[in-house]
Design a protein around this motif. Structure first.
Motif, PDB file in Angstrom:
ATOM      1  N   GLU A 217      60.228  25.558  74.575  1.00  0.00           N
ATOM      2  CA  GLU A 217      60.199  26.189  73.248  1.00  0.00           C
ATOM      3  C   GLU A 217      59.956  27.696  73.340  1.00  0.00           C
ATOM      4  O   GLU A 217      60.171  28.422  72.361  1.00  0.00           O
ATOM      5  N   GLN A 220      64.040  31.410  73.631  1.00  0.00           N
ATOM      6  CA  GLN A 220      64.658  31.620  72.321  1.00  0.00           C
ATOM      7  C   GLN A 220      66.102  31.112  72.283  1.00  0.00           C
ATOM      8  O   GLN A 220      66.559  30.607  71.250  1.00  0.00           O
ATOM      9  N   TYR A 222      67.255  28.552  73.916  1.00  0.00           N
ATOM     10  CA  TYR A 222      67.154  27.097  73.788  1.00  0.00           C
ATOM     11  C   TYR A 222      66.845  26.698  72.347  1.00  0.00           C
ATOM     12  O   TYR A 222      67.448  25.762  71.803  1.00  0.00           O
ATOM     13  N   LEU A 223      65.922  27.414  71.709  1.00  0.00           N
ATOM     14  CA  LEU A 223      65.573  27.099  70.321  1.00  0.00           C
ATOM     15  C   LEU A 223      66.773  27.266  69.395  1.00  0.00           C
ATOM     16  O   LEU A 223      66.997  26.455  68.494  1.00  0.00           O
ATOM     17  N   LYS A 226      69.089  24.339  70.032  1.00  0.00           N
ATOM     18  CA  LYS A 226      68.514  23.104  69.488  1.00  0.00           C
ATOM     19  C   LYS A 226      68.715  23.047  67.977  1.00  0.00           C
ATOM     20  O   LYS A 226      69.139  22.008  67.432  1.00  0.00           O
ATOM     21  N   GLU A 227      68.436  24.120  67.290  1.00  0.00           N
ATOM     22  CA  GLU A 227      68.606  24.170  65.833  1.00  0.00           C
ATOM     23  C   GLU A 227      70.066  23.970  65.446  1.00  0.00           C
ATOM     24  O   GLU A 227      70.388  23.241  64.499  1.00  0.00           O
TER      25      GLU A 227
END
Length: 367
Positions: A217, A220, A222-223, A226-227
């Motif tokens: 997490e 950034q 990856y986040l 993911k979103e």
């Protein structure tokens, strides 16, 4: 029944390194586009502690795991569907697999070039997905051209397929991947016959920095990915530091455990990758247990005992009489098949029995 997964992504995102890791092979992984020209194929075992525990009871002459085939496919670029980069031959390779493993670069490293000269996971995913969509549009347009004359001649079966293909075309025109939740069960049976790239399950692998593996997490990129996937797809995403996984795979078993302990990792992330690709297709495992061989077999969730017998040999299915079935946990508890039977845990199942994950079976047949 074998599982095959095609590893795709833009050039230099970590595909070939991932392939090297999971297969313990040494295909070329160079810092330039199109290092992979022909698809590399590797067969790996599906990690299964249950099989290992069963083997401890009998010390079989042979221990056989379920397997998964991984195909390392050359890096795709914008325009691949029209022949850019290395073109349609690699899209054809993807059509042959059951599942797509889409590697997305989420790490920053100035020493490793990016084909678009910047790290942007959303852009990269959309580039690949668009190429899959464009390739499938060509397939659907050709199929529609065959169906329309048949429908005009009164072919009712073709009329239903035509409505499904028109629905598919509309989704593709809206730049949407073809997913089961858009269709009824009857419609999905038609979709499956078309072998569309965009209808295959996708497991996204976010290739993150090693420093982020314990807390992805903090990454950034990856986040953002993911979103994006949660908003636009029903597919799955897992974070991996592919370079670290490669390093782990190059160590001895003892050194691997020490290395993972130091990092606070319980098991290699690639075990999770392989198991996730296995389960994403609703594949399950039954076992055969014996001194000569103790083995894990793959079956599709919902298959009956005769169908699973056919996984071992077609004659087993043709001449199926019954199956002697018990759960692997009962075998571990009681220590032998004789004790399982004495404690009333072994069952005789017929042709209508739907196999369960973890069943241990002996099939009776007569041909």
């Amino acid at each position: 029944m074998a599982l095959s997964a095609g590893i795709v992504g833009l050039p230099n995102v970590g595909k070939s390194t991932l392939f090297n890791t999971i297969t313990n092979s040494h295909v070329e992984a160079a810092n330039y586009p199109f290092a992979t020209i022909n698809p590399n194929v590797g067969v790996v075992k599906v990690p299964d502690y249950r099989l290992e525990e069963l083997a401890k009871l009998i010390n079989p002459d042979k221990l056989t795991y379920a397997t998964c085939t991984f195909v390392d496919i050359a890096g795709l670029v914008k325009g691949a569907s029209k022949g850019e980069g290395l073109g349609n031959q690699f899209l054809a390779n993807i059509r042959e697999v059951n599942l797509i493993v889409h590697v997305v670069r989420c790490f920053n490293d100035k020493e490793i070039t990016h084909v678009y000269e910047s790290v942007d996971p959303i852009r990269d995913v959309e580039v690949i997905n668009l190429e899959l969509i464009l390739a499938d549009q060509d397939v659907i347009l050709r199929r529609l051209s065959h169906l329309i004359p048949r429908v005009k001649s009164g072919d009712k079966k073709s009329a239903f397929e035509l409505t499904v293909c028109e629905k598919i075309k509309k989704l593709l025109d809206e730049n949407k991947l073809i997913k089961k939740n858009f269709f009824s069960d009857e419609e999905w049976e038609i979709v499956k016959t078309l072998n569309l790239l965009t209808s295959k399950p996708i497991l996204y692998v976010a290739n993150i920095n090693t420093d982020d593996i314990a807390t992805p997490e903090n990454n950034q990129n990856y986040l953002k990915l993911k979103e994006y996937i949660e908003k636009n797809s029903t597919d799955l995403l897992i974070p991996l530091s592919i370079s670290m996984e490669y390093e782990i795979s190059s160590l001895s078993k003892e050194d691997q455990q020490t290395f993972m302990n130091d990092l606070g990792i319980k098991k290699p992330g690639l075990d999770r990758l392989i198991q996730t690709t296995y389960s994403l297709l609703n594949l399950k495992t039954f076992f055969t247990f014996g001194k000569k061989e103790t083995r894990a077999w793959t079956f599709k969730d919902g298959m009956t005992a005769p169908e699973c017998a056919g996984v071992i040999h077609t004659d087993f299915q043709k001449g199926f009489i019954r199956a002697e079935v018990y759960n692997y946990q009962d075998l571990l508890k009681y220590g032998s098949e004789v004790a399982v039977k004495e404690n009333g845990k072994m069952r005789l199942e017929g042709k209508d029995y739907v196999m369960k994950d973890g069943d241990v079976c002996l099939f009776r047949f007569n041909v």
